[in-house]
Motif scaffolding. Structure first.
Motif, PDB file in Angstrom:
ATOM      1  N   THR A   1       4.570   1.100  -9.800  1.00  0.00           N
ATOM      2  CA  THR A   1       5.125  -0.131  -9.230  1.00  0.00           C
ATOM      3  C   THR A   1       4.126  -0.870  -8.339  1.00  0.00           C
ATOM      4  O   THR A   1       3.953  -2.081  -8.454  1.00  0.00           O
ATOM      5  N   GLY A   2       3.461  -0.118  -7.447  1.00  0.00           N
ATOM      6  CA  GLY A   2       2.511  -0.741  -6.521  1.00  0.00           C
ATOM      7  C   GLY A   2       1.363  -1.407  -7.261  1.00  0.00           C
ATOM      8  O   GLY A   2       0.878  -2.475  -6.854  1.00  0.00           O
TER       9      GLY A   2
ATOM     10  N   ASN B   1      11.091  -5.755 -11.745  1.00  0.00           N
ATOM     11  CA  ASN B   1      11.291  -4.325 -11.513  1.00  0.00           C
ATOM     12  C   ASN B   1      12.728  -3.942 -11.822  1.00  0.00           C
ATOM     13  O   ASN B   1      13.651  -4.727 -11.643  1.00  0.00           O
ATOM     14  N   ASN B   2      12.870  -2.704 -12.253  1.00  0.00           N
ATOM     15  CA  ASN B   2      14.177  -2.161 -12.578  1.00  0.00           C
ATOM     16  C   ASN B   2      15.006  -1.912 -11.304  1.00  0.00           C
ATOM     17  O   ASN B   2      14.455  -1.724 -10.212  1.00  0.00           O
ATOM     18  N   VAL B   3      16.320  -1.902 -11.448  1.00  0.00           N
ATOM     19  CA  VAL B   3      17.240  -1.665 -10.330  1.00  0.00           C
ATOM     20  C   VAL B   3      16.869  -0.385  -9.575  1.00  0.00           C
ATOM     21  O   VAL B   3      16.703  -0.388  -8.342  1.00  0.00           O
ATOM     22  N   GLU B   4      16.721   0.700 -10.323  1.00  0.00           N
ATOM     23  CA  GLU B   4      16.466   1.998  -9.685  1.00  0.00           C
ATOM     24  C   GLU B   4      15.117   1.995  -8.956  1.00  0.00           C
ATOM     25  O   GLU B   4      14.981   2.564  -7.877  1.00  0.00           O
ATOM     26  N   THR B   5      14.132   1.323  -9.548  1.00  0.00           N
ATOM     27  CA  THR B   5      12.807   1.233  -8.928  1.00  0.00           C
ATOM     28  C   THR B   5      12.912   0.546  -7.574  1.00  0.00           C
ATOM     29  O   THR B   5      12.366   1.024  -6.571  1.00  0.00           O
ATOM     30  N   LEU B   6      13.613  -0.590  -7.568  1.00  0.00           N
ATOM     31  CA  LEU B   6      13.710  -1.363  -6.331  1.00  0.00           C
ATOM     32  C   LEU B   6      14.519  -0.610  -5.275  1.00  0.00           C
ATOM     33  O   LEU B   6      14.182  -0.626  -4.091  1.00  0.00           O
TER      34      LEU B   6
ATOM     35  N   GLY C   1      11.187   7.531 -20.606  1.00  0.00           N
ATOM     36  CA  GLY C   1      11.933   6.284 -20.819  1.00  0.00           C
ATOM     37  C   GLY C   1      12.804   5.924 -19.639  1.00  0.00           C
ATOM     38  O   GLY C   1      12.377   5.953 -18.498  1.00  0.00           O
ATOM     39  N   SER C   2      14.062   5.593 -19.929  1.00  0.00           N
ATOM     40  CA  SER C   2      14.981   5.153 -18.892  1.00  0.00           C
ATOM     41  C   SER C   2      15.712   6.330 -18.267  1.00  0.00           C
ATOM     42  O   SER C   2      16.510   6.141 -17.368  1.00  0.00           O
ATOM     43  N   GLY C   3      15.458   7.532 -18.780  1.00  0.00           N
ATOM     44  CA  GLY C   3      16.145   8.696 -18.250  1.00  0.00           C
ATOM     45  C   GLY C   3      17.512   8.915 -18.866  1.00  0.00           C
ATOM     46  O   GLY C   3      18.375   9.546 -18.272  1.00  0.00           O
ATOM     47  N   ALA C   4      17.708   8.395 -20.072  1.00  0.00           N
ATOM     48  CA  ALA C   4      18.979   8.607 -20.763  1.00  0.00           C
ATOM     49  C   ALA C   4      18.847   9.845 -21.641  1.00  0.00           C
ATOM     50  O   ALA C   4      18.092   9.842 -22.599  1.00  0.00           O
ATOM     51  N   VAL C   5      19.550  10.877 -21.249  1.00  0.00           N
ATOM     52  CA  VAL C   5      19.450  12.137 -21.982  1.00  0.00           C
ATOM     53  C   VAL C   5      20.653  12.255 -22.911  1.00  0.00           C
ATOM     54  O   VAL C   5      21.788  12.379 -22.461  1.00  0.00           O
ATOM     55  N   ILE C   6      20.378  12.151 -24.209  1.00  0.00           N
ATOM     56  CA  ILE C   6      21.473  12.210 -25.179  1.00  0.00           C
ATOM     57  C   ILE C   6      21.409  13.554 -25.894  1.00  0.00           C
ATOM     58  O   ILE C   6      20.430  13.874 -26.560  1.00  0.00           O
ATOM     59  N   VAL C   7      22.455  14.317 -25.669  1.00  0.00           N
ATOM     60  CA  VAL C   7      22.459  15.697 -26.162  1.00  0.00           C
ATOM     61  C   VAL C   7      23.229  15.792 -27.477  1.00  0.00           C
ATOM     62  O   VAL C   7      24.344  15.284 -27.595  1.00  0.00           O
TER      63      VAL C   7
ATOM     64  N   GLN D   1       0.832  -1.205   0.000  1.00  0.00           N
ATOM     65  CA  GLN D   1       0.000   0.000   0.000  1.00  0.00           C
ATOM     66  C   GLN D   1       0.870   1.261   0.000  1.00  0.00           C
ATOM     67  O   GLN D   1       0.583   2.222  -0.723  1.00  0.00           O
ATOM     68  N   MET D   2       1.951   1.240   0.764  1.00  0.00           N
ATOM     69  CA  MET D   2       2.844   2.408   0.812  1.00  0.00           C
ATOM     70  C   MET D   2       3.446   2.692  -0.565  1.00  0.00           C
ATOM     71  O   MET D   2       3.506   3.835  -1.008  1.00  0.00           O
ATOM     72  N   VAL D   3       3.866   1.621  -1.217  1.00  0.00           N
ATOM     73  CA  VAL D   3       4.486   1.817  -2.534  1.00  0.00           C
ATOM     74  C   VAL D   3       3.423   2.319  -3.527  1.00  0.00           C
ATOM     75  O   VAL D   3       3.682   3.194  -4.360  1.00  0.00           O
ATOM     76  N   LYS D   4       2.206   1.780  -3.396  1.00  0.00           N
ATOM     77  CA  LYS D   4       1.098   2.261  -4.242  1.00  0.00           C
ATOM     78  C   LYS D   4       0.875   3.751  -3.989  1.00  0.00           C
ATOM     79  O   LYS D   4       0.815   4.558  -4.916  1.00  0.00           O
ATOM     80  N   ASP D   5       0.748   4.090  -2.694  1.00  0.00           N
ATOM     81  CA  ASP D   5       0.446   5.472  -2.332  1.00  0.00           C
ATOM     82  C   ASP D   5       1.569   6.433  -2.695  1.00  0.00           C
ATOM     83  O   ASP D   5       1.329   7.603  -2.963  1.00  0.00           O
ATOM     84  N   SER D   6       2.800   5.919  -2.685  1.00  0.00           N
ATOM     85  CA  SER D   6       3.926   6.800  -2.991  1.00  0.00           C
ATOM     86  C   SER D   6       3.895   7.270  -4.438  1.00  0.00           C
ATOM     87  O   SER D   6       4.493   8.266  -4.799  1.00  0.00           O
ATOM     88  N   GLY D   7       3.167   6.527  -5.275  1.00  0.00           N
ATOM     89  CA  GLY D   7       3.099   6.899  -6.690  1.00  0.00           C
ATOM     90  C   GLY D   7       4.375   6.552  -7.444  1.00  0.00           C
ATOM     91  O   GLY D   7       4.575   7.025  -8.566  1.00  0.00           O
ATOM     92  N   LEU D   8       5.229   5.719  -6.842  1.00  0.00           N
ATOM     93  CA  LEU D   8       6.481   5.321  -7.509  1.00  0.00           C
ATOM     94  C   LEU D   8       6.188   4.684  -8.856  1.00  0.00           C
ATOM     95  O   LEU D   8       5.364   3.765  -8.958  1.00  0.00           O
ATOM     96  N   ARG D   9       6.850   5.192  -9.877  1.00  0.00           N
ATOM     97  CA  ARG D   9       6.656   4.626 -11.222  1.00  0.00           C
ATOM     98  C   ARG D   9       7.945   3.981 -11.695  1.00  0.00           C
ATOM     99  O   ARG D   9       9.040   4.437 -11.369  1.00  0.00           O
ATOM    100  N   GLY D  10       7.790   2.914 -12.457  1.00  0.00           N
ATOM    101  CA  GLY D  10       8.936   2.124 -12.906  1.00  0.00           C
ATOM    102  C   GLY D  10      10.002   2.996 -13.546  1.00  0.00           C
ATOM    103  O   GLY D  10       9.712   3.841 -14.378  1.00  0.00           O
ATOM    104  N   ARG D  11      11.250   2.773 -13.152  1.00  0.00           N
ATOM    105  CA  ARG D  11      12.350   3.609 -13.647  1.00  0.00           C
ATOM    106  C   ARG D  11      13.064   2.979 -14.841  1.00  0.00           C
ATOM    107  O   ARG D  11      14.103   3.463 -15.267  1.00  0.00           O
ATOM    108  N   GLY D  12      12.535   1.874 -15.339  1.00  0.00           N
ATOM    109  CA  GLY D  12      13.234   1.175 -16.422  1.00  0.00           C
ATOM    110  C   GLY D  12      12.906   1.724 -17.795  1.00  0.00           C
ATOM    111  O   GLY D  12      13.715   1.663 -18.714  1.00  0.00           O
ATOM    112  N   GLY D  13      11.723   2.261 -17.959  1.00  0.00           N
ATOM    113  CA  GLY D  13      11.383   2.783 -19.285  1.00  0.00           C
ATOM    114  C   GLY D  13       9.903   3.055 -19.459  1.00  0.00           C
ATOM    115  O   GLY D  13       9.495   4.090 -19.964  1.00  0.00           O
ATOM    116  N   ALA D  14       9.070   2.115 -19.002  1.00  0.00           N
ATOM    117  CA  ALA D  14       7.648   2.254 -19.275  1.00  0.00           C
ATOM    118  C   ALA D  14       6.936   3.157 -18.273  1.00  0.00           C
ATOM    119  O   ALA D  14       5.893   3.719 -18.562  1.00  0.00           O
TER     120      ALA D  14
END
Lengths: 166, 425, 530
Positions: free
Chosen positions: B60-61, B206-211, B311-317, B43-56
């Motif tokens: 998570t909750g 789950n992605n590394v960063e998410t966990l 996405g995965s948060g890869a910023v290519i400039v 429930q905490m993870v649901k309520d936190s609104g944490l979203r997958g950090r892998g790409g999609a």
């Protein structure tokens, strides 16, 4: 088609490793990936069709399953590689920073075509996709190690030093 | 400003060891997690609104909630097959804070009541593999893994599985196939992994960063987590900034951070260079023009409003030294190389796209090829088992529409050169 | 437990299906056309060809019919412009690297790529780039040849070797558009069911060595039949024309063989073919016939004459006597129930008693074998049928008593309905020798000549392709074979032989209508580009 070799057998430790991996996971088949790695390690960096047959026998898993895995993943080498396997990243961030030119420069300097083995089995140079180290672009994976950012002026020397350490 | 929810102690030398990690409060949150019921954790993870950090970016909750009631066994699978070009944040987490990941995984495992987890690490990440192996060993000997963890009745075993070089294994069902000892080909959905995953058993991937991000949620509480970032994208995120910037690297900032500020954080552009374009979420994300970058905030909604994704948060400039034709060809060659080959539109489409674009690059393009690229791409999208096909199509469409002039000029100029004999066919 | 029935609508037509049915199965139920390559009802769902796209009301994205279950009230269509466009492109993707070598491809005429393109293709190819080169004429073993360029990677064959034959020879190696079907060098595709992969290959990637290049399929007609290779009785289709039979393929029967058959069974197409058949009756060399017209040049000893003439002579010699000579009848389980009934009742009425009828059981050591899929050790199509007739007639069948009686020289005339498929009777030669050494008069019904047997009357019989009748398989299931086309004009069924032996006239048989009307080619001229 991959090259062939005469015969292949794992060492005692290698056999023990295979035996352990076969029961390490929930399914026997999961052991294929680590065991192919092991064969590659003991066979000087590549996996021959003969080694696939051998592995199939000792693992009691169909050759087609093993060959599917071998042929699908890029980290398994289907033909011999040099003592130094220099895998130059040529994906976006490395490409912007000269990765492709670097690969070309290395091939010229070591007088070898991409993916082939240079004289005295010294080096193999291949272009690879993103290795997840764009912070050190342009970079390469040399055997197990990540090296970067590489400079055209110094890269050949750097590689020769690594080769001497081998 | 950076906000170091995860990376506060990453610069400390011994942080990757158990002792180092514990000296900064490590594993305390696991102990406190055991004082909560598993449902409370979910429930905490649901309520936190944490979203997958892998790409999609899937919540998570909510994903955890898809597990069928009372199903057994349940597997937790950590996706450490970081392969989206431009992304290198999971490598950082594993190398600098392996115990943070283990702690996050253990809290998650307690929440979803899983007794077995695997960390699937891409085979190239030899250093990560080494560090993680050591950390798991330490965790076992300290009683954080195995039976009766922290004196509770809870049992959990953790193991590492090493990939062998395939981008597609970053797709959760591709990863499951690979873990099963097969080619990393994604599986048909439905059924989804939460119902039928690894060996057809319920599995959460789950992605590394998410966990890892589960740790600060338990530590600071839901409210504190939600106070960072935006309403729909709470928390912080690692952005891997690379390409034409002075200080490429990982930067942890609150979600919603302005893209231009992020580029500044990464040292800004090189002297005398002008911003041309940015891929904000790994090569699968549609490209943003310099103009669009001014408006872009780094969260799920803002980027989606701009027609791209976090996405995965890869910023290519990319600065004005980059040829967009060249860049697109690199991208499409990549997807051609990585398509697993099961679904026809992707298998054939990725190859076709890369051929058409390479021909343009070599000076053998036709103006109508730009429409062909559009046609191929549109018909690859949404037609396959996984999203690799879309990932190949989206950049193609965005490049040729947003930089059409540059493509047309390239085609015309190379044609003229060929006619005059300056370029050999 | 019966499943809940749910209603849905397909292209505005209502259909009721059990819960759990996939959309593609519902399409098949209604006989509605839907493009697909990878889906096969006998295999798991792969969902990779992406052709069976359907529009479902309320769902924005197109879905694949093979992996979507029908839900109550679902409205499904594959007639929308969106679907048509998707299928057109789907086919385009399939074809961009296909060699389009139809003129030299053995699959032409029964190729799913051709068929689907006719229906759904876009007729204006966009591909101007170089195709991917792959291996051609790859030898997969003694039965099958692979062309990896033609392969569309539907994975049916791989799933077959994983799920049905469970022999795992095939795999898809490499990845992306470099993917290739193949075997690993030390394990050829030699399993007992291998040729099914040729049947299910939708294109010309897998072709049968036995069949390829022998006939264009549009010169073949198809007839339904039953495989006579073993007691399973797989339902089959036979492809044939005026020259003979060319191949056998399985025909779906849920109860008997599902979608498959074994490779040994496929050999049965050779049995009726003229090559190797006994074309005319043969009398022992000691007999000569007065009538000029029945004398023909002799081949392997004996005087070949018309079957009916010979049977009349046999009747004169051994049947129409005041006191019939002591006769015995030996039967193999390779004939139809009707034939047994007629011959046995003739025998009992005119020649001997129930005690003199014997059942010749071949290969007793492996008779009860079963490979767990389809293949049975009993290599006869009608063992159950024969035993049923014998039981009904109260006939006993102890082989030992026949041997004793033969040795005692108590049998003056031996009548044998020998095997149609001699290959599965390894004791054939031995039996002939025994019979010949203890009995002077042997009448033998056979489809194929008995070599070097100078003492035996040989009567050519009709094969399973040439007669109508019932075969009873190992489960007791009665299945009919039909008379399709008589390849050997002098061949008689056992029933016909019994009629002649009784002294009755044979009903003049109309030769079966051979030429089926040519299929209309409804594609010609339909599209402007053709």
């Amino acid at each position: 088609m991959s090259k062939s070799q005469k015969d292949f057998k794992l060492s005692e430790e290698g056999l023990a490793f295979v035996k352990k991996e076969l029961t390490r996971y929930e399914t026997k088949r999961s052991a294929i990936l680590p065991c192919v790695y092991r064969v590659q390690k003991e066979n000087g960096g590549w996996v021959s069709p003969e080694a696939v047959s051998y592995l199939s026998k000792i693992m009691d898993i169909p050759t087609a399953y093993i060959n599917e895995v071998l042929s699908f993943y890029t980290m398994y080498n289907k033909s011999p590689v040099g003592k130094l396997h220099i895998q130059v990243c040529c994906n976006l961030s490395c490409a912007m920073n000269g990765g492709r030119e670097l690969a070309e420069h290395l091939c010229e300097s070591f007088n070898v075509k991409e993916g082939e083995v240079s004289a005295n089995d010294e080096v193999t140079i291949s272009r690879v996709e993103c290795l997840g180290a764009c912070d050190i672009a342009p970079m390469a994976q040399v055997n197990d190690k990540y090296i970067g950012p590489l400079k055209k002026e110094t890269v050949v020397e750097e590689m020769k030093t690594l080769l001497e350490e081998k | 400003m950076e906000k170091k929810l995860l990376s506060e102690h990453y610069h400390k030398k011994e942080y990757h060891t158990l002792a180092g990690y514990k000296s900064f409060g490590g594993y305390k949150d696991l102990e406190s997690a055991f004082s909560k019921r598993p449902e409370e954790i979910v429930q905490m993870v649901k309520d936190s609104g944490l979203r997958g950090r892998g790409g999609a970016g899937f919540p998570t909750g909510v994903k955890w909630g898809f597990l069928p009631d009372n199903s057994e066994p349940r597997y937790l699978l950590c996706n450490a097959d970081e392969g989206e070009p431009g992304t290198f944040k999971d490598r950082l987490i594993m190398e600098k804070a392996p115990h943070q990941l283990i702690e996050g995984m253990l809290i998650s495992a307690w929440g979803i009541q899983s007794h077995k987890s695997y960390i699937y690490i891409r085979g190239e990440y030899q250093n990560c593999i080494h560090v993680m192996e050591e950390a798991i060993k330490e965790a076992y000997s300290a009683g954080y893994l195995g039976k009766n963890i922290c004196g509770s009745d809870f049992q959990h075993d953790m193991d590492i599985y090493i990939g062998a070089g395939a981008y597609i294994c970053g797709e959760e069902t591709g990863m499951i196939s690979s873990l099963e000892g097969k080619k990393g080909q994604p599986k048909l959905k439905p059924p989804f992994p939460a119902v039928k995953g690894y060996l057809e058993k319920p599995t959460i991937v789950n992605n590394v960063e998410t966990l890892a991000a589960v740790v600060p949620i338990i530590r600071d509480g839901v409210e504190a987590f939600r106070s960072i970032g935006t309403e729909k994208s709470p928390g912080t995120k690692f952005f891997s900034v690379s390409g034409c910037v002075k200080k490429p690297g990982n930067y942890e900032v609150p979600l919603g951070y302005p893209l231009m500020d992020l580029i500044e954080l990464a040292g800004g552009l090189r002297e005398g260079r002008k911003l041309k374009a940015v891929i904000p979420g790994g090569t699968s994300a549609p490209v943003l023009t310099a103009e669009e970058c001014e408006k872009a905030d780094m969260d799920f909604e803002s980027l989606s409003d701009l027609g791209s994704m976090l996405g995965s948060g890869a910023v290519i400039v990319m600065d004005d030294s980059c040829s967009m034709v060249d860049m697109l060809s690199v991208i499409e060659n990549f997807y051609h190389h990585e398509s697993c080959g099961q679904c026809t539109p992707c298998r054939e489409g990725t190859g076709w796209l890369s051929k058409v674009i390479n021909n343009i690059l070599k000076g053998q393009g036709r103006i109508q090829d730009l429409n062909l690229i559009q046609g191929i791409s549109e018909n690859m999208m949404g037609r396959t088992i996984c999203a690799l096909s879309d990932a190949a199509a989206l950049p193609a469409i965005s490049f040729v529409t947003k930089f059409r002039e540059e493509f047309e000029t390239h085609i015309r100029e190379t044609l003229a050169q060929r006619k005059s004999g300056a370029l050999s066919a | 437990m019966s499943k809940k029935i749910i209603k849905c609508e397909i292209n505005n037509q209502e259909v009721e299906v059990p819960e759990g049915t996939s959309i593609i199965e519902a399409f098949k139920e209604l006989d509605q056309s839907i493009a697909h390559y990878c889906w096969h009802p006998g295999l798991s769902v792969a969902g990779v060809c992406r052709l069976c796209m359907v529009d479902i009301e309320g769902i924005p994205k197109l879905q694949i019919a093979c992996n979507t279950e029908v839900k109550e009230g679902m409205k499904i269509s594959n007639q929308s412009e969106k679907v048509k466009e998707a299928v057109k492109w789907g086919l385009e993707f399939h074809l961009i690297n296909h060699p389009l070598d139809c003129p030299i491809c053995d699959q032409a005429g029964e190729c799913e790529l051709q068929e689907q393109y006719m229906n759904f293709g876009q007729y204006s190819p966009n591909m101007a780039e170089r195709k991917v080169k792959k291996r051609k004429v790859v030898d997969l073993g003694s039965k099958i040849v692979l062309d990896t360029e033609r392969c569309i990677l539907c994975s049916r064959c791989v799933r077959f070797t994983d799920e049905v034959s469970k022999t795992h020879e095939l795999g898809i190696f490499n990845r992306g558009d470099r993917s290739e079907i193949g075997i690993f060098k030390d394990k050829p595709l030699e399993n007992e069911y291998a040729v099914n992969t040729v049947d299910i290959c939708p294109v010309g990637a897998l072709t049968s060595k036995d069949f390829r290049f022998r006939q264009r399929v549009w010169y073949l007609k198809t007839a339904d039949s039953i495989c006579t290779g073993c007691s399973t009785g797989c339902n089959i289709k036979i492809d044939y024309n005026e020259e003979g039979l060319f191949r056998v393929q399985p025909r779906y029967n849920k109860e008997v063989n599902g979608y498959w058959m074994c490779d040994k069974g496929r050999e049965v197409y050779r049995l009726p073919n003229k090559e190797g058949r006994l074309l005319e009756a043969k009398a022992p060399s000691s007999y000569s016939f007065k009538r000029e017209d029945s004398l023909r040049p002799s081949r392997a000893g004996g005087n070949p004459v018309s079957s009916v003439e010979v049977l009349k002579k046999i009747r004169e010699l051994f049947v129409k006597k005041e006191k019939a000579p002591q006769s015995a009848l030996v039967l193999t389980a390779q004939y139809t129930v009707e034939e047994y009934e007629d011959l046995v009742s003739f025998f009992i009425k005119h020649l001997g008693t129930q005690q003199d009828i014997y059942y010749w059981r071949n290969n007793p050591e492996s008779f009860d074998d079963f490979d767990g899929v389809l293949l049975r050790g009993d290599k006869n199509p009608n063992t159950k049928g024969l035993l049923e007739v014998l039981t009904n007639q109260g006939a006993i069948h102890s082989w030992e008593s026949l041997q004793n009686r033969l040795k005692q020289k108590e049998i003056e005339v031996l009548w044998v309905a020998g095997p149609e498929n001699q290959k599965v009777y390894p004791d054939l030669k031995e039996k002939i020798d025994t019979f010949e050494s203890y009995c002077d008069n042997i009448i033998w019904w056979t489809a194929h000549p008995l070599s070097d047997s100078q003492k035996i009357w040989q009567i050519p019989t009709k094969t399973f392709f040439e007669k109508e009748g019932t075969l009873i398989n190992h489960t007791g299931r009665a299945q009919k074979v039909k008379a399709v086309h008589q390849l050997v004009s002098s061949a008689l069924s056992l029933s016909e032989s019994a009629t002649v032996l009784k002294g009755e006239e044979l009903k003049k048989q109309e030769p079966p209508f051979l030429v089926t009307p040519m299929k209309t080619n409804h594609f010609t001229y339909k599209k402007k580009v053709l």
